[in-house]
Design a protein around this motif. Sequence first.
Motif, PDB file in Angstrom:
ATOM      1  N   CYS A  58     -35.082  46.176  -6.629  1.00 44.80           N
ATOM      2  CA  CYS A  58     -35.190  47.657  -6.935  1.00 44.80           C
ATOM      3  C   CYS A  58     -34.921  47.767  -8.369  1.00 44.80           C
ATOM      4  CB  CYS A  58     -34.012  48.408  -6.317  1.00 44.80           C
ATOM      5  SG  CYS A  58     -33.932  47.894  -4.482  1.00 44.80           S
ATOM      6  N   SER A 105     -31.511  40.624  -8.218  1.00 36.41           N
ATOM      7  CA  SER A 105     -30.347  41.718  -8.143  1.00 36.41           C
ATOM      8  C   SER A 105     -29.123  41.564  -9.431  1.00 36.41           C
ATOM      9  CB  SER A 105     -29.782  41.998  -6.969  1.00 36.41           C
ATOM     10  OG  SER A 105     -28.897  43.031  -6.924  1.00 36.41           O
ATOM     11  N   GLN A 106     -28.985  42.577 -10.292  1.00 40.66           N
ATOM     12  CA  GLN A 106     -27.849  42.198 -11.240  1.00 40.66           C
ATOM     13  C   GLN A 106     -26.606  42.158 -10.234  1.00 40.66           C
ATOM     14  OE1 GLN A 106     -24.620  42.818 -13.204  1.00 40.66           O
ATOM     15  NE2 GLN A 106     -25.041  44.641 -12.028  1.00 40.66           N
ATOM     16  N   THR A 110     -27.001  45.461  -3.896  1.00 39.21           N
ATOM     17  CA  THR A 110     -28.047  46.517  -3.566  1.00 39.21           C
ATOM     18  C   THR A 110     -28.261  46.654  -2.008  1.00 39.21           C
ATOM     19  OG1 THR A 110     -28.677  46.490  -5.933  1.00 39.21           O
ATOM     20  CG2 THR A 110     -30.292  47.612  -4.576  1.00 39.21           C
ATOM     21  N   VAL A 156     -24.170  51.868 -16.614  1.00 38.39           N
ATOM     22  CA  VAL A 156     -25.275  52.149 -15.485  1.00 38.39           C
ATOM     23  C   VAL A 156     -26.534  51.567 -15.845  1.00 38.39           C
ATOM     24  CG1 VAL A 156     -26.053  53.731 -13.963  1.00 38.39           C
ATOM     25  CG2 VAL A 156     -23.620  53.789 -14.260  1.00 38.39           C
ATOM     26  N   GLN A 165     -32.344  38.499 -16.627  1.00 42.59           N
ATOM     27  CA  GLN A 165     -33.316  38.203 -15.514  1.00 42.59           C
ATOM     28  C   GLN A 165     -34.570  37.511 -16.259  1.00 42.59           C
ATOM     29  OE1 GLN A 165     -33.418  42.104 -14.030  1.00 42.59           O
ATOM     30  NE2 GLN A 165     -31.546  41.811 -12.660  1.00 42.59           N
TER      31      GLN A 165
HETATM   32  O1  M6R Z   1     -28.048  45.534  -9.163  1.00 47.93           O
HETATM   33  P1  M6R Z   1     -29.505  45.591  -8.868  1.00 47.93           P
HETATM   34  O2  M6R Z   1     -30.294  44.855  -9.940  1.00 47.93           O
HETATM   35  O3  M6R Z   1     -30.058  45.273  -7.381  1.00 47.93           O
HETATM   36  O4  M6R Z   1     -29.883  46.938  -9.153  1.00 47.93           O
HETATM   37  C1  M6R Z   1     -31.024  47.554  -8.936  1.00 47.93           C
HETATM   38  C2  M6R Z   1     -31.548  48.905  -9.541  1.00 47.93           C
HETATM   39  O5  M6R Z   1     -30.286  49.841  -8.841  1.00 47.93           O
HETATM   40  C3  M6R Z   1     -30.745  49.107 -11.344  1.00 47.93           C
HETATM   41  O6  M6R Z   1     -31.649  48.115 -11.738  1.00 47.93           O
HETATM   42  C4  M6R Z   1     -31.165  50.375 -11.749  1.00 47.93           C
HETATM   43  O7  M6R Z   1     -32.433  50.754 -11.724  1.00 47.93           O
HETATM   44  C5  M6R Z   1     -30.556  50.589 -13.014  1.00 47.93           C
HETATM   45  N1  M6R Z   1     -29.545  51.481 -13.010  1.00 47.93           N
HETATM   46  C6  M6R Z   1     -31.474  50.608 -14.067  1.00 47.93           C
HETATM   47  O8  M6R Z   1     -31.062  50.729 -15.359  1.00 47.93           O
END
Ligand code: M6R
Length: 367
Positions: A58, A105-106, A110, A156, A165
């Motif tokens: 995402c 995913s960071q 998610t 955020v 990544q």
């Molecule tokens: O933790 P994740 O990588 O799964 O998160 C996915 C997105 O919610 C995240 O990358 C979001 O788009 C960021 N706020 C972008 O800066």
Amino acid sequence: EKAGYPHFMLKEIFEQPKAIQDCLRGRLDSTTHQITLSGLEKVKNKLLAAQRIIIVACGTSWHAALLAEYWIEELCRVPVEVEYASEFRYRNPIVGQDDLIIAISQSGETADTLVALENAKLHGATIFGIVNVVGSSIARLSDSGIYTHAGPEIGVASTKAFTTQLAALLLFAIKLAQYKQTIDTPTSDTLINELHAVPDKVQEILNTQLEKIKRIAHKYVDAKDFLYLGRGYNFPIALEGALKLKEISYIHAEGYPAAEMKHGPIALVDENLPVLFIATKDKIQEKIISNMQEIKARSGQLIALLSTDDTLVSSMADDSIEIPEAHEIIAPILSTIPLQLLAYYIGIDRGCDVDKPRNLAKSVTVE
Ligand code: M6R
């Protein structure tokens, strides 16, 4: 805890040379030109048997997925599909034992990504996680993977999580290409050397381009809309640049493949529209230059990310930002940095809460 920086976002942008180095450490050896990825070794047979790779993610992580598609198809000659997790989970996708799913995913938490993976796992697919947070739900669900080692990301907006990544995905692509023998030694040596040089080049951008980016931010602070255009490996970076600006400054921005603009967005172009082109030197630079001319002919404001000393592109642009020369596969990692800084400084100029943009959560754990 912001280490002297006014915001976490700026701190995390500046941490990128170290974060990328941490991601590469122990994995990339620039003396022997070897890549060691135990996570990949573990699923080597599955990977070699996989008829295609599906990448699920995402937001910003999805942009990393899109660039990985270009890299993996180019280097490994295996078909790759990139899916928004929220779509994949509800559309009864065709997925089975012969598929390798890469989850990016960071946070590793998610909700849409997690459920999409659970479904794919039920169908027998192998899950390979590219995750930052150690021990997170997605990391635990994965059969194997690569931790990005970006360190905690508090802002955020995803910054160092994204570039790490990319580093992890490029390691993956080069190593898989070596396994599959779809890359020759000179090319893989070049990419390994250039990937090794990325932290220093990111530092160089941070050292030399900051004042210029602040000036550009100030100039366009009242823009209502922004267009970000790129082609090839730079198209996903255009999407990421636009997302960063939207999140942080609340200016409406769109990322587009540069040539596709003629099929719609060009109608938006007038003297009030800033159009940012990623126009670094690569095989298709000539094409992007002609797209720049089309915008110029309609009086759009041209901002160009260009390779250092590219006088042709800089002479066409109203404003330019320089990126150290790099192989076209590597350059998009570098082009990300100025776009993060541009969003940050425009956000600051507009008085936005850059670390906690309205309506957004750091990790989206509900669908
Ligand atoms: O933790 P994740 O990588 O799964 O998160 C996915 C997105 O919610 C995240 O990358 C979001 O788009 C960021 N706020 C972008 O800066």
